[in-house]
Design a protein around this motif. Sequence first.
Motif, short mmCIF file in Angstrom:
data_model
loop_
_atom_site.label_atom_id
_atom_site.label_comp_id
_atom_site.label_asym_id
_atom_site.label_seq_id
_atom_site.Cartn_x
_atom_site.Cartn_y
_atom_site.Cartn_z
N ASP A 107 0.83 -1.03 -0.07
CA ASP A 107 -0.03 0.12 0.01
C ASP A 107 0.90 1.25 -0.06
O ASP A 107 1.60 1.42 1.09
N PHE A 108 0.92 1.91 -1.03
CA PHE A 108 1.74 3.33 -1.39
C PHE A 108 0.90 4.48 -0.60
O PHE A 108 -0.28 4.50 -0.74
N ARG A 109 1.56 5.25 0.04
CA ARG A 109 0.90 6.35 1.00
C ARG A 109 1.97 7.73 1.14
O ARG A 109 3.29 7.21 1.36
N HIS A 110 1.53 8.70 0.88
CA HIS A 110 2.19 9.95 1.27
C HIS A 110 2.36 10.06 2.89
O HIS A 110 1.45 9.76 3.77
N HIS A 111 3.46 10.34 3.01
CA HIS A 111 3.69 10.51 4.54
C HIS A 111 5.10 11.15 4.97
O HIS A 111 6.08 11.09 4.20
N ASN A 112 5.16 12.07 5.86
CA ASN A 112 6.17 12.79 6.28
C ASN A 112 6.79 12.36 7.56
O ASN A 112 6.00 12.27 8.65
N LEU A 113 8.05 11.90 7.48
CA LEU A 113 8.75 11.04 8.66
C LEU A 113 8.71 11.85 9.94
O LEU A 113 8.58 11.56 10.91
N ILE A 114 9.15 13.32 9.59
CA ILE A 114 9.18 14.34 10.66
C ILE A 114 8.08 14.47 11.38
O ILE A 114 8.13 14.61 12.76
N SER A 115 6.94 14.81 10.79
CA SER A 115 5.69 15.28 11.44
C SER A 115 4.43 14.33 11.58
O SER A 115 3.68 14.81 12.42
N GLU A 116 4.75 13.20 11.12
CA GLU A 116 3.51 12.13 11.31
C GLU A 116 4.01 10.89 11.84
O GLU A 116 5.27 10.63 11.62
N LEU A 117 3.05 10.41 12.61
CA LEU A 117 3.40 9.22 13.23
C LEU A 117 3.63 8.08 12.42
O LEU A 117 2.90 8.04 11.25
N PRO A 118 4.37 6.84 12.98
CA PRO A 118 4.31 5.82 11.89
C PRO A 118 2.96 5.30 11.56
O PRO A 118 2.10 5.38 12.34
N PRO A 119 2.71 4.73 10.40
CA PRO A 119 1.41 4.17 10.29
C PRO A 119 1.02 2.94 10.51
O PRO A 119 0.46 2.05 9.72
N GLY A 120 1.41 2.43 11.56
CA GLY A 120 0.89 0.86 12.38
C GLY A 120 2.05 0.61 13.14
O GLY A 120 3.09 1.03 13.42
N GLN A 121 2.17 -0.94 13.34
CA GLN A 121 3.13 -1.82 13.98
C GLN A 121 3.72 -2.85 12.91
O GLN A 121 3.09 -3.25 12.03
N PHE A 122 5.18 -2.78 12.92
CA PHE A 122 5.71 -3.53 11.94
C PHE A 122 6.65 -4.75 12.55
O PHE A 122 7.06 -4.42 13.57
N ASP A 123 6.91 -5.85 11.78
CA ASP A 123 7.95 -6.56 11.89
C ASP A 123 9.34 -6.27 11.34
O ASP A 123 10.29 -6.59 11.77
N ILE A 124 9.16 -5.52 10.28
CA ILE A 124 10.54 -4.94 9.51
C ILE A 124 10.31 -3.46 9.03
O ILE A 124 9.01 -3.34 8.71
N ILE A 125 11.07 -2.64 9.65
CA ILE A 125 11.14 -1.27 9.14
C ILE A 125 12.34 -1.07 8.31
O ILE A 125 13.40 -1.01 8.70
N PHE A 126 12.11 -0.65 7.26
CA PHE A 126 13.14 0.01 6.30
C PHE A 126 13.38 1.52 6.27
O PHE A 126 12.43 2.08 6.03
N CYS A 127 14.43 1.99 6.58
CA CYS A 127 14.73 3.50 6.55
C CYS A 127 16.06 3.62 5.88
O CYS A 127 17.01 3.89 6.94
N ARG A 128 16.38 3.73 4.74
CA ARG A 128 17.82 3.53 4.24
C ARG A 128 17.98 4.67 3.49
O ARG A 128 17.49 5.17 2.60
N ASN A 129 19.24 5.18 4.13
CA ASN A 129 19.80 6.54 3.36
C ASN A 129 18.82 7.55 3.26
O ASN A 129 18.91 8.33 2.30
N VAL A 130 17.97 7.70 4.30
CA VAL A 130 16.95 8.93 4.41
C VAL A 130 17.49 9.64 5.47
O VAL A 130 17.49 10.83 5.32
N MET A 131 17.86 9.14 6.71
CA MET A 131 17.93 9.99 7.77
C MET A 131 19.49 10.68 7.80
O MET A 131 19.80 11.62 8.48
N ILE A 132 20.18 10.29 6.79
CA ILE A 132 21.61 10.95 6.59
C ILE A 132 21.36 12.48 6.45
O ILE A 132 22.07 13.28 6.78
N TYR A 133 20.10 12.79 5.84
CA TYR A 133 19.83 14.40 5.68
C TYR A 133 19.33 15.12 6.98
O TYR A 133 18.80 16.23 6.77
N PHE A 134 18.97 14.30 8.13
CA PHE A 134 18.33 14.90 9.25
C PHE A 134 19.49 15.24 10.26
O PHE A 134 20.60 14.65 10.37
N ASP A 135 19.20 16.33 11.30
CA ASP A 135 20.27 16.46 12.21
C ASP A 135 19.74 15.25 13.20
O ASP A 135 19.06 14.60 13.24
N ASN A 136 20.94 15.46 14.13
CA ASN A 136 20.97 14.30 15.02
C ASN A 136 19.68 14.35 16.08
O ASN A 136 19.31 13.22 16.35
#
Length: 274
Positions: free
Chosen positions: A194-223
């Motif tokens: 299911d593809f959805r628009h989502h803002n990682l910074i301002s929106e809560l995760p869309p559920g509970q998961f067994d696997i979360i991929f977040c690859r080479n995204v947070m490199i652009y965020f501050d600590n």
Amino acid sequence: MPATQITDEELKSLTSAILRRYGIDFTCYEPTSLKRRVDRCISVLKLETVHNLWVKLLKDQLFVHRFMDEVSVGLTAMFRDPILWRALKADILPKLAANNKISIWHAGCSSGEEVYTMGIVLQESGCQSKSKAIATDISDAAIAEAQQGKYHHMKLADYGKNYREYNSLASFEKYYQRGGGDGMMDSQLIQHVDFRHHNLISELPPGQFDIIFCRNVMIYFDNQAKLNLLERFHQHLNEGGYLIIGFYDALVPLIDKSKFHFLNLDAKIFQKIG
């Protein structure tokens, strides 16, 4: 175009204005990376100056979507870092195969290469029928590209090389159809997604998961933004769930060892504790 002349003050004012006007939060992006991306946006859209970008954003409400697409351009590839996909197939999915359902979140899915890669791995592991995945991104254009699954044949040739490092005994070409200079990925690979628009910074995760991929995204965020996201990921992983980050995210020093077990540091796989 010459190197950006955007000052820290200009960048802060720009991101604050976007947050106030549109509710889109770029204030947590690492400043140097964001400056480069804003500079790229100015060049690609032929706006010439930061002032022109500012005026365009304030006057044209639809332009903010184009700005987001340019600023959030992701660099991704199918079967990038084959060691990860081998570890998923050999070590992680066999542990989850006994579950009635395998829940997956691709956070920051970009143009979809990772989603199709995981679709292939799930098929080859016999786990796709019990898997449900959500693929999200801040860019609507990226989501549309991911859903279409159309990639240039030169990219697919490179992806095929990555695939052969993951699985030398099978053919990558069976997963797409050639047409002109492009290839169309088999839509069955994303039938569980299911593809959805989502803002990682301002929106809560869309559920509970067994696997979360977040690859080479947070490199652009501050600590601080990285720490906040790691806490959210921990909360929204099922017991014993797996967090998979990018090879360039530079997150390892920030990961709380009381919350995540460093399961496979080479593949950047971490398992939730507690």
